[in-house]
Design a protein around this motif. Sequence first.
Motif, PDB file in Angstrom:
ATOM      1  N   ARG A  44       0.830  -1.202   0.000  1.00 31.90           N
ATOM      2  CA  ARG A  44       0.000   0.000   0.000  1.00 31.90           C
ATOM      3  C   ARG A  44       0.869   1.258   0.000  1.00 31.90           C
ATOM      4  N   PHE A  45       1.999   1.187   0.712  1.00 32.31           N
ATOM      5  CA  PHE A  45       2.906   2.335   0.766  1.00 32.31           C
ATOM      6  C   PHE A  45       3.460   2.659  -0.615  1.00 32.31           C
ATOM      7  N   PHE A  46       3.943   1.646  -1.327  1.00 32.24           N
ATOM      8  CA  PHE A  46       4.515   1.887  -2.646  1.00 32.24           C
ATOM      9  C   PHE A  46       3.439   2.234  -3.666  1.00 32.24           C
ATOM     10  N   ARG A  47       2.245   1.639  -3.511  1.00 34.78           N
ATOM     11  CA  ARG A  47       1.175   1.955  -4.448  1.00 34.78           C
ATOM     12  C   ARG A  47       0.686   3.386  -4.256  1.00 34.78           C
ATOM     13  N   ALA A  77       8.817  -6.493   6.976  1.00 32.98           N
ATOM     14  CA  ALA A  77       8.410  -5.425   6.071  1.00 32.98           C
ATOM     15  C   ALA A  77       9.625  -4.642   5.587  1.00 32.98           C
ATOM     16  N   PRO A  78       9.473  -3.896   4.494  1.00 28.51           N
ATOM     17  CA  PRO A  78      10.597  -3.102   3.975  1.00 28.51           C
ATOM     18  C   PRO A  78      10.994  -1.989   4.934  1.00 28.51           C
ATOM     19  N   ALA A  79      12.139  -1.372   4.609  1.00 28.38           N
ATOM     20  CA  ALA A  79      12.726  -0.376   5.504  1.00 28.38           C
ATOM     21  C   ALA A  79      11.845   0.843   5.721  1.00 28.38           C
ATOM     22  N   PRO A  80      11.175   1.424   4.688  1.00 29.73           N
ATOM     23  CA  PRO A  80      10.367   2.610   4.954  1.00 29.73           C
ATOM     24  C   PRO A  80       9.281   2.376   5.984  1.00 29.73           C
ATOM     25  N   VAL A  81       8.648   1.191   5.966  1.00 33.10           N
ATOM     26  CA  VAL A  81       7.598   0.894   6.924  1.00 33.10           C
ATOM     27  C   VAL A  81       8.179   0.758   8.318  1.00 33.10           C
TER      28      VAL A  81
END
Length: 577
Positions: A24-27, A47-51
Amino acid sequence: MGAFPVFVVDGEPSPLKSQARAARFFRGSGVDPPASSCAEAEGEASAPAPVKARNAIFTRCVKDCVELLKNLGMPVLWAKGEAEALCAQLNNEGEVDACITSDSDAFLFGAKTVIKVMRSNCKEPFECYNIADIEPGIGLKRKQMVAMALLIGSDHDLHGVPGFGVETALRFVRLFDEDQILDKLHEIGKGIYPFLEGFDKAHVDDLPSPSTKSPPVARSPHCSHCGHPGSKKNHSKTGCNYCLVDSLEFCMVKPAGFICECPSCEKARDLKAQRRHENWQIKVCKRLAAETNFPNEEIIRLYLCDDNLDNKESGDRKLEWNEPKVDDLVDLLTYMQNWEPSYVRQHMLPMLSTIYLRRMASSPCKSLLLCDQYEFHSIQRIKIKHGHPYYLVKWKRATGGIVSGGASHNKPELDGESHAEVVVLDDDEEEEEEEATVNIESADSLDEPDLPQVLRDDDQVYLLTDEDIQLVSAAFPNDARRFQEAQRLKDAKSRSRKSKLSLADSMLETPKGPRPSGVQLSIKEFYRSKKAAGDEAGKKPVVEGESSSSRAGSRKSPPVDLTKRMPKSLRRRLLFD
């Protein structure tokens, strides 16, 4: 609002939730996820680093909020995973009456009542949804709604099954009962077709393709002229039994969109609809069987789990509401928000007064409010706020005065005025009474909390707060009874005065018609809107009761005007009407 809140904190999110959150963040940002993130999403990595960075900041905020809530005396529980899951569990087990959340999947976790859109400053402060109303309304129960989440997507799987929208998923789920819906989805995931009864389980790949045309359905011949059973030739000789005529000359021509209602046509239509429905079922089952890992067992366990409390963080599950720690709250907010102690106590007073009234209603005792500074004095009046009635309660200082002092620049305005007298509730400052007037910038009163107002009466200073009527009546029944009796007497006098005025007006009503009761009259009822004809000619308007000699300019004094003894309103009518 009369509620006793229980706060629930999120635990560690599941890997599925972390992956969905990353997607959802990347979308939302419009950026394709990096290859490393895609590789981690296929495995069992976090989860990826930004999250993670965003959650770290949010976690610090949550710790500060938990410290604030504990100083307020509120019970705080920690969930193992989703906070909505623990809220729904408490609601389902009868520990709480409702769940306050904006996520609709609380019903999938087992909630019975969900409250959304909390607004305390309007006539309708919240939206409430009950599962008892939803289930008969849409015809779905909890497991069927879980199946809907598996088909159209959820917080744990954003995409769901391709090709499934809300309408298609709802139509498919309604084919099964709640007790068998998840088992049927497991069968379809394994490739078993579940709609064949009395036969062995058939695989969906062995079924005919839905695109294969069904053989035509045989039906009796119909007349091409009227569309009823029978041939056109027979109708020309013997007539049509449906048209009730003897020959084709009088046989009705079938209109546009004509549908025959004979038994053979109805049977053909039913058979055609059944074949079309079977083809749709085969198409849907093949689409589900082509999905990998369907249905996802982890998502089903998340929604149907009944053990969501983190005992290590929450400790005892016992729900208790304690007294707020005023001094600790003042120190905390002074340090965290850089608020002055007087400003904190000013905003805490409406909350403390409600807690004080609850304590007095349950067990009356000789205690005072806000560090033994204020005591209940009386009920000022009834106040309508956001469409609901409240008591405006007067509080007086037990030691004989109210301490006033310096004011903070963040203080909201009182009573909607730009210059307001702000009472500082700080027992650490001097005990002498001072007047503090500050220039406060205008702010939207709907966005600010209700602050205590100031009332000065006969060298006495009181604080006014809005309190619930039933709560005040339970805490101080004698004072509430005296106020209600005084209100009844006041209303009786008001009704008597209005009846006398209406009687006097009815006696003085003009030929134009009776005066409508309860309607404010226009100024034209008392004063003319235009000049009279005599005025336009420059003449003095003739007054009733004035002698002819006076009109002719005589210096003799006019006779005594008896109208002066009449009420002023009557004289106006006689003079101008």
